[in-house]
Design a protein around this motif. Structure first.
Motif, short mmCIF file in Angstrom:
data_model
loop_
_atom_site.label_atom_id
_atom_site.label_comp_id
_atom_site.label_asym_id
_atom_site.label_seq_id
_atom_site.Cartn_x
_atom_site.Cartn_y
_atom_site.Cartn_z
N ALA A 62 0.83 -1.21 0.00
CA ALA A 62 0.00 0.00 0.00
C ALA A 62 0.86 1.26 0.00
N SER A 63 2.17 1.10 -0.13
CA SER A 63 3.13 2.22 -0.16
C SER A 63 3.12 3.06 1.11
N VAL A 64 2.90 2.42 2.25
CA VAL A 64 2.98 3.10 3.54
C VAL A 64 4.46 3.20 3.91
N ARG A 65 4.91 4.42 4.17
CA ARG A 65 6.31 4.60 4.59
C ARG A 65 6.59 3.80 5.85
N PRO A 66 7.71 3.07 5.90
CA PRO A 66 8.01 2.25 7.08
C PRO A 66 8.03 3.04 8.38
N GLY A 67 8.40 4.30 8.36
CA GLY A 67 8.44 5.11 9.57
C GLY A 67 7.08 5.43 10.16
N ARG A 68 6.02 5.15 9.42
CA ARG A 68 4.67 5.41 9.93
C ARG A 68 4.12 4.25 10.75
N THR A 69 4.79 3.11 10.71
CA THR A 69 4.29 1.94 11.43
C THR A 69 5.36 1.39 12.35
N ARG A 70 4.91 0.92 13.48
CA ARG A 70 5.78 0.21 14.42
C ARG A 70 5.01 -1.03 14.85
N LEU A 71 5.49 -2.19 14.43
CA LEU A 71 4.85 -3.45 14.78
C LEU A 71 5.62 -4.08 15.94
N ILE A 72 4.90 -4.36 17.01
CA ILE A 72 5.52 -4.92 18.21
C ILE A 72 4.91 -6.28 18.47
N ASN A 73 5.77 -7.29 18.54
CA ASN A 73 5.33 -8.65 18.82
C ASN A 73 5.32 -8.86 20.32
N GLY A 74 4.16 -9.24 20.85
CA GLY A 74 4.06 -9.52 22.28
C GLY A 74 2.63 -9.39 22.76
N ARG A 75 2.44 -9.68 24.03
CA ARG A 75 1.11 -9.59 24.65
C ARG A 75 0.83 -8.13 25.00
N SER A 76 -0.39 -7.72 24.78
CA SER A 76 -0.77 -6.35 25.09
C SER A 76 -0.53 -6.02 26.57
N ALA A 77 -0.77 -6.98 27.45
CA ALA A 77 -0.57 -6.74 28.89
C ALA A 77 0.89 -6.44 29.21
N ASP A 78 1.81 -6.92 28.39
CA ASP A 78 3.23 -6.66 28.61
C ASP A 78 3.71 -5.39 27.91
N ILE A 79 3.10 -5.06 26.78
CA ILE A 79 3.57 -3.94 25.96
C ILE A 79 2.92 -2.62 26.34
N LEU A 80 1.60 -2.60 26.52
CA LEU A 80 0.90 -1.34 26.79
C LEU A 80 1.48 -0.57 27.98
N PRO A 81 1.84 -1.23 29.09
CA PRO A 81 2.39 -0.46 30.21
C PRO A 81 3.70 0.26 29.89
N ARG A 82 4.37 -0.14 28.82
CA ARG A 82 5.63 0.50 28.44
C ARG A 82 5.43 1.71 27.52
N LEU A 83 4.20 1.93 27.06
CA LEU A 83 3.93 3.08 26.20
C LEU A 83 3.71 4.31 27.07
N ALA A 84 4.10 5.46 26.53
CA ALA A 84 4.05 6.72 27.28
C ALA A 84 2.62 7.16 27.57
N SER A 85 2.42 7.68 28.75
CA SER A 85 1.11 8.21 29.17
C SER A 85 0.73 9.42 28.33
#
Length: 171
Positions: A62-85
């Motif tokens: 779809a020609s989406v620039r790679p910098g527009r997406t960040r794919l993170i492999n893992g459980r949401s319960a482990d990843i979401l707490p690491r995202l900024a408030s």
């Protein structure tokens, strides 16, 4: 497609710049989000690395620039707490229904004031409105839906398209 277009219009109307989705899948919902604006940056979390590989390919086609997406492999319960408030404009939850309540708590933490929370598959194939249905996932979604619709810090609505969406805006 109707649900995807609705989410796309919602993101465009809300002027979303940063979005998080739980449940990358093969990238379909991500493509709808990214299609709302050329400015949206998407963080997508999923436990299935193969599905994320397929999504990455779909974003490339779809020609989406790679910098527009960040794919993170893992459980949401482990990843979401690491995202900024208070750093995201929209959070789309389309993961495990039994984990959605915990994901909502983290989503509300990472959303900016005025940010939008979207809970997908809120009607669980029509099972949620049926009071005779007592499966664990159905009860969890039914309880979560009531809590979101009643929460004072949110303005929420159940949107009966597709398998149902709960859309909430953080005051």
């Amino acid at each position: 497609p109707g649900v995807g277009r609705f989410i796309q219009v919602l993101a465009a109307a809300s002027h979303v710049r940063t979005a998080v989705e739980i449940g990358t899948g093969t990238g379909v919902s991500g493509l709808y989000l990214l299609g709302a604006s050329a400015e949206i940056a998407l963080t997508s979390i999923d436990i299935e690395s193969e599905a994320q590989h397929v999504a990455r390919e779909a974003f490339g086609r779809a020609s989406v620039r790679p910098g527009r997406t960040r794919l993170i492999n893992g459980r949401s319960a482990d990843i979401l707490p690491r995202l900024a408030s208070k750093s995201y404009d929209l959070v789309l939850l389309d993961g495990d229904p039994l984990e959605t309540a915990g994901d909502v708590q983290e989503a509300l933490r990472i959303l900016r004031p005025g940010g939008t929370l979207v809970v997908a598959r809120a009607l669980a194939g029509g099972r949620v409105p049926d009071p005779a249905r007592r499966e664990e996932d159905v009860v969890a979604l039914r309880t979560l839906g009531k809590e979101l619709l009643d929460a004072a810090e949110l303005r929420s609505s159940l949107v009966p398209i597709g398998d149902g969406l709960i859309v909430s805006v953080l005051r």
